[in-house]
Design a protein around this motif. Structure first.
Motif, short mmCIF file in Angstrom:
data_model
loop_
_atom_site.label_atom_id
_atom_site.label_comp_id
_atom_site.label_asym_id
_atom_site.label_seq_id
_atom_site.Cartn_x
_atom_site.Cartn_y
_atom_site.Cartn_z
N MET A 1 4.37 6.38 -0.37
CA MET A 1 5.25 5.74 -1.35
C MET A 1 6.71 6.08 -1.09
O MET A 1 7.61 5.32 -1.42
N ASN A 2 6.98 7.26 -0.50
CA ASN A 2 8.36 7.61 -0.20
C ASN A 2 8.97 6.63 0.81
O ASN A 2 10.14 6.26 0.69
N ILE A 3 8.16 6.23 1.79
CA ILE A 3 8.67 5.27 2.77
C ILE A 3 8.93 3.92 2.11
O ILE A 3 9.93 3.25 2.40
N LEU A 80 9.47 -3.42 -8.53
CA LEU A 80 8.32 -3.12 -9.39
C LEU A 80 7.28 -2.29 -8.65
O LEU A 80 6.62 -1.42 -9.24
N GLN A 81 7.12 -2.52 -7.35
CA GLN A 81 6.18 -1.71 -6.57
C GLN A 81 6.64 -0.26 -6.50
O GLN A 81 5.83 0.67 -6.64
N ALA A 86 3.76 -2.51 -10.03
CA ALA A 86 3.05 -3.51 -9.23
C ALA A 86 2.33 -2.79 -8.10
O ALA A 86 2.70 -1.68 -7.71
N PHE A 87 1.30 -3.42 -7.58
CA PHE A 87 0.47 -2.81 -6.55
C PHE A 87 1.25 -2.68 -5.24
O PHE A 87 1.77 -3.68 -4.73
N PRO A 88 1.34 -1.49 -4.65
CA PRO A 88 2.08 -1.29 -3.39
C PRO A 88 1.26 -1.77 -2.20
O PRO A 88 0.71 -0.98 -1.43
N GLN A 89 1.23 -3.07 -1.99
CA GLN A 89 0.29 -3.66 -1.05
C GLN A 89 0.52 -3.21 0.40
O GLN A 89 -0.44 -2.95 1.13
N SER A 90 1.76 -3.09 0.82
CA SER A 90 2.01 -2.70 2.21
C SER A 90 1.50 -1.29 2.49
O SER A 90 0.94 -1.02 3.56
N ILE A 91 1.69 -0.38 1.54
CA ILE A 91 1.21 1.00 1.73
C ILE A 91 -0.31 1.04 1.77
O ILE A 91 -0.91 1.73 2.61
N ALA A 92 -0.95 0.29 0.89
CA ALA A 92 -2.42 0.23 0.87
C ALA A 92 -2.96 -0.34 2.18
O ALA A 92 -3.96 0.14 2.71
N VAL A 93 -2.28 -1.35 2.71
CA VAL A 93 -2.72 -1.95 3.97
C VAL A 93 -2.53 -0.99 5.14
O VAL A 93 -3.40 -0.89 6.02
N GLY A 238 -8.03 -3.13 -3.00
CA GLY A 238 -7.54 -3.33 -4.36
C GLY A 238 -8.20 -4.48 -5.09
O GLY A 238 -7.68 -4.95 -6.11
N GLY A 239 -9.31 -4.98 -4.58
CA GLY A 239 -10.03 -6.06 -5.25
C GLY A 239 -9.48 -7.44 -4.96
O GLY A 239 -10.06 -8.43 -5.43
#
Length: 296
Positions: A1-3, A80-81, A86-93, A238-239
């Motif tokens: 998340m820091n990145i 928002l991420q 909001a869902f941090p999609q890039s980090i999850a990916v 994340g569904g």
């Protein structure tokens, strides 16, 4: 998340102020004006959409050639991420790709303002960002120069993507907005190396003004059409973010998978509809009866 935070706001301590100050600087306006446009981006986008006929692919492309409201939408979504809204999609990916040992060249298809590409580059991927919207791509190029990010931009209206080149293709909130879904699916399969990853979601919406640009409307059908092109779904993040691996679509094994998909699709669509319908349970019947009695 820091990145992610660093990609959104650099060294600034206040991500909201950083996002708004960038928008204000780029558009030569006040921070207050940028904030208002972030909050009202949807109304602005509806106005842009209704400004011309969008019933043809040419009309849709004209929208992407001129839209500015989406800069505010995507910049605010990045904020928002960072703040956990909001869902941090890039980090999850990135976490998923690391778990599968994926690395190398990554194409962010429908890259918008370039935030996801910026994050992927920070994690060591050789990134290309590509979009059909010149206003969005121009803003992404400006931000990447601002942060010293080395990614290659591609205007999809002017330049073809190289075949069998990328180890990963990401397509966030993009594939429901394309006019020719099947041609786009074949394009993405063609630019991936064998065994490469397609990470995508299908943001389908009910038909209304605020979702007019969401041309495709059946996520199960889109999933099957992607798979038929030459992909096998391996994971869901994340569904809602699907992870597909590229395979040879001409093999007997893939033909059998496609046949099974065609057989099960009607059943899955019926199940999806059933989950969406508000069936008349005893509780709902009693509530409806009470409401009718009160109106007499």
């Amino acid at each position: 998340m820091n990145i992610l935070r660093e990609c959104v706001c650099g060294s600034a301590s206040d991500p909201r102020h950083s996002v708004l100050s960038e928008l204000a600087e780029y558009h030569n306006e006040t921070i207050e004006e940028s904030y208002r446009k972030c909050i009202d981006w949807e109304a602005l986008s509806i106005a842009e959409w209704k400004a011309a006929d969008r019933s043809t692919p040419e009309g849709v492309q004209a929208f992407y050639d001129t839209t500015t409201s989406w800069r505010y939408d995507l910049a605010w979504y990045a904020y928002l991420q960072v703040t956990g809204h909001a869902f941090p999609q890039s980090i999850a990916v990135v976490r998923f790709l690391r778990s599968r040992g994926a690395k190398g060249k990554l194409l962010d298809f429908g890259s918008g303002t370039g935030l996801n590409g910026q994050v992927f580059a920070r994690f060591g991927f050789d990134v290309t960002i590509a979009d059909v919207s010149k206003p969005l791509l121009d803003y992404a190029i400006w931000r990447n120069a601002r942060y010293g990010v080395d990614v290659r931009p591609v205007n999809l209206n002017e330049e073809d993507l190289p075949a069998a080149t990328y180890d990963v293709v990401t397509a966030f909130d993009t594939l429901t907005c394309v006019s020719d879904f099947d041609a786009t699916a074949k394009l993405l399969h063609g630019v991936l190396k064998p065994g490469g990853w397609l990470i995508a979601n299908f943001d389908t919406r009910a038909a209304e003004d605020a979702s007019a640009w969401h041309i495709q409307d059946n996520e199960l059908d889109l999933d099957r059409r992607i798979r038929r092109t030459g992909f096998v779904k391996q994971h869901v993040i994340g569904g809602f973010i699907d992870c597909y691996q590229s395979v040879d679509p001409n093999t007997a094994a893939h033909g059998l998978r496609t046949l099974c998909d065609r057989t099960t699709l009607p059943l899955e669509q019926a199940g999806l509809l059933a989950r969406r319908v508000r069936w008349p349970t005893p509780h709902r019947m009693a509530k409806a009866f009470k409401l009718l009695s009160a109106q007499r």
